[in-house]
Design a protein around this motif. Structure first.
Motif, mmCIF file in Angstrom:
data_model
loop_
_atom_site.group_PDB
_atom_site.id
_atom_site.type_symbol
_atom_site.label_atom_id
_atom_site.label_comp_id
_atom_site.label_asym_id
_atom_site.label_seq_id
_atom_site.Cartn_x
_atom_site.Cartn_y
_atom_site.Cartn_z
ATOM 1 N N GLY A 131 0.831 -1.209 0.000
ATOM 2 C CA GLY A 131 0.000 0.000 0.000
ATOM 3 C C GLY A 131 0.861 1.253 0.000
ATOM 4 O O GLY A 131 2.002 1.237 0.477
ATOM 5 N N PRO A 132 0.336 2.351 -0.542
ATOM 6 C CA PRO A 132 1.111 3.580 -0.651
ATOM 7 C C PRO A 132 1.395 4.204 0.712
ATOM 8 O O PRO A 132 0.533 4.216 1.588
ATOM 9 C CB PRO A 132 0.212 4.485 -1.487
ATOM 10 N N GLY A 133 2.599 4.742 0.882
ATOM 11 C CA GLY A 133 2.990 5.303 2.164
ATOM 12 C C GLY A 133 2.456 6.698 2.406
ATOM 13 O O GLY A 133 1.711 6.932 3.358
ATOM 14 N N HIS A 134 2.784 7.636 1.523
ATOM 15 C CA HIS A 134 2.408 9.021 1.801
ATOM 16 C C HIS A 134 0.920 9.289 1.621
ATOM 17 O O HIS A 134 0.322 10.061 2.370
ATOM 18 C CB HIS A 134 3.256 9.987 0.954
ATOM 19 N N VAL A 135 0.283 8.630 0.643
ATOM 20 C CA VAL A 135 -1.172 8.757 0.511
ATOM 21 C C VAL A 135 -1.827 8.336 1.829
ATOM 22 O O VAL A 135 -2.765 8.968 2.316
ATOM 23 C CB VAL A 135 -1.706 7.874 -0.649
ATOM 24 N N SER A 136 -1.285 7.291 2.430
ATOM 25 C CA SER A 136 -1.896 6.753 3.649
ATOM 26 C C SER A 136 -1.683 7.649 4.858
ATOM 27 O O SER A 136 -2.450 7.560 5.819
ATOM 28 C CB SER A 136 -1.358 5.343 3.923
ATOM 29 N N THR A 137 -0.667 8.520 4.848
ATOM 30 C CA THR A 137 -0.552 9.476 5.953
ATOM 31 C C THR A 137 -1.797 10.371 5.969
ATOM 32 O O THR A 137 -2.209 10.845 7.006
ATOM 33 C CB THR A 137 0.684 10.407 5.835
ATOM 34 N N VAL A 138 -2.413 10.568 4.798
ATOM 35 C CA VAL A 138 -3.623 11.390 4.715
ATOM 36 C C VAL A 138 -4.887 10.552 4.922
ATOM 37 O O VAL A 138 -5.711 10.871 5.772
ATOM 38 C CB VAL A 138 -3.689 12.139 3.366
ATOM 39 N N VAL A 139 -5.046 9.466 4.166
ATOM 40 C CA VAL A 139 -6.316 8.718 4.229
ATOM 41 C C VAL A 139 -6.340 7.674 5.336
ATOM 42 O O VAL A 139 -7.404 7.146 5.663
ATOM 43 C CB VAL A 139 -6.672 8.057 2.874
ATOM 44 N N GLY A 140 -5.168 7.336 5.920
ATOM 45 C CA GLY A 140 -5.131 6.279 6.923
ATOM 46 C C GLY A 140 -5.184 4.909 6.265
ATOM 47 O O GLY A 140 -5.011 4.781 5.054
#
Lengths: 90, 378
Positions: free
Chosen positions: B192-201
């Motif tokens: 799974g994407p790292g930086h996208v997930s800092t936003v969407v969880g």
């Protein structure tokens, strides 16, 4: 364009407007810390910087590891630092 | 294991590779890394050469520059060429080809195209040039969309009248779903994407294991992060588990960045559908400027062609973006299509699979072993 580069908060310039001066690799620029409004940022904190915004708070060890990593990217990293250097926000 | 020497902790990398090899055994696994940042790390550090031949990494659609369709680039060019307009863009978008060339060429023909580091820089240009119309070419996944959101709020606060956003922000979940629905590809899990997930969880990915039965591990960007995440995916398979796990806990929180999500909800709305290069139209996969902010929406303020343009026939970016073929399997890779003269978007951005492979990955495993580690630092 999705680089997140570690920087250290050196000054809270305008708390109301969520603006902070952040040092990235010796270059200091004002960036927006609006996205970390809940984090209670203080001078000395490390953040990941993406397109002129602090996107997450990180600890110093993580900052160092990430910095070593992105510096190995060579031209992509220097381009990002040059762009950061040229930034002048409203 | 020449490549391992480059790692921060070579011993840890060796141990992980051994453990991955043991876990994989004789079964074959194919995992997709969704994010272009991961693709870059994988090629930069030769990770695909470290993994056993039974574990394959395929590249996904997570490079925001790569997925912008030609028609939108043409719209951007037409905006840039309108009299009085200062067209601002991230550097990566300057070389993306539309059907009438790219933004660098538009600039050479006299359009005022300026590269900016941040959308807030574009807003500053608008404040400094009140007699000009400043348009910001917004691209990016949820990593970048919050910065445009804050800029829209700031523009309203400052009462700026000459600033608009040409919004091309896209969201990560719909293309993952499209790939899972695609008959072309058999996958055993996702990084799974790292930086996208800092936003969407991590919660938005629950459908991946729950509906499609595939494990997902949100991964960091260090080489060791990638290896550790591959290990976690294999461990799930061996334990008979199937869930969303977070390897990048030092940066990604389960709930994401609630401030960013709130600002995005205030300033953007979902488009009913949006065209992705290579993936076609995907419903509810992109953001437009919210109708409450329509005075800052370039699509409301200016007319533009809005025409769908097919990709060049020779270009196989679509198959690369879906992980169906590897960059070097494209007919024009490295010949007609290079980072200097890209035909397709995947060759433009450093995070595009083709550009990453062109720059770092072309050393074959055996060749690398023969010529030694110095060449890996080129």
């Amino acid at each position: 364009m999705c680089l997140g580069i570690p920087g250290q908060v050196v000054d809270i310039v305008d708390a109301q407007q969520h603006l902070a001066k952040v040092d990235v690799n010796g270059i200091r620029r004002v960036i927006s810390v609006r996205l970390l409004a809940d984090e209670g940022l203080v001078v000395g904190d490390w953040v990941l910087v993406h397109v002129g915004f602090a996107m997450s708070k990180i600890d110093e060890a993580e900052a160092q590891v990430t910095l070593d990593q992105v510096q190995k990217m060579g031209a992509d990293y220097t381009n990002e630092i040059d762009a950061y250097n040229s930034s002048e926000i409203a | 294991m020449k490549f391992v020497d480059e790692f921060r902790d070579p011993a840890a990398a060796r141990a992980l590779v051994r453990s991955i090899t043991d876990l994989a055994g004789t079964d074959e696994f194919k995992f997709m890394e969704v994010c272009g940042g991961h693709t870059h790390t994988i090629y930069r550090h030769g990770i695909e050469h470290l993994l056993p031949p039974t574990v394959e990494l395929v590249h996904g659609p997570g490079c925001p520059v790569c997925v912008i369709p030609m028609g939108r680039v043409d719209d951007a060019m037409s905006l840039a060429e309108q009299p009085g307009v200062i067209f601002t863009t991230f550097g990566d978008m300057m070389r993306v080809p539309g059907s009438r060339g790219n933004l660098i060429e538009a600039k050479a023909r006299g359009a005022d195209v300026r590269f900016v580091y941040s959308p807030l820089d574009a807003l500053k240009i608008a404040v400094d040039n009140p007699d000009r119309e400043v348009v910001f070419f917004a691209v990016g996944f949820e990593t970048t969309a919050p910065s445009t959101a804050v800029t829209l709020v700031r523009a309203r606060q400052l009462g700026v009248k000459n600033f608009t956003v040409f919004c091309n922000h896209v969201t990560i979940v719909p293309p993952i779903k499209a790939i899972l629905e695609s008959p072309d590809l058999r996958l055993d899990g996702f990084l799974g994407p790292g930086h996208v997930s800092t936003v969407v969880g991590t919660r938005p990915y629950r459908f991946v294991p729950e509906v499609y039965g595939k494990p997902m591990v949100v991964a960091g960007f260090e080489p060791l992060d990638i290896l550790a995440s591959v290990h976690m995916l294999l461990q799930q398979h061996r334990d008979g588990r199937c869930e969303v796990e977070n390897q990048y806990t030092r940066v990604v929180k389960t709930e994401g960045n609630t401030q960013a999500l709130k600002l995005m909800a205030e300033t953007f709305e979902l488009r009913p559908h949006f065209e992705w290069r290579g993936l076609g139209f995907i419903s509810q996969s992109a953001l437009k400027v919210h109708h409450d902010y329509s005075e800052f929406d370039a699509e409301e303020k200016f007319s533009m062609p809005g025409v769908r343009v097919a990709d060049p026939k020779a270009c196989q970016c679509g198959e690369v973006l879906k992980g169906v073929i590897k960059p070097w399997e494209c007919k024009v890779f490295g010949t007609a299509c290079t980072p200097e003269t890209p035909i397709g978007t995947c060759m433009v951005s450093p995070e595009g699979a083709c550009a990453a492979y062109y720059n770092f990955g072309r050393l074959h495993r055996e060749t690398a072993m023969l010529v030694g580690k110095n060449t890996t630092e080129a």
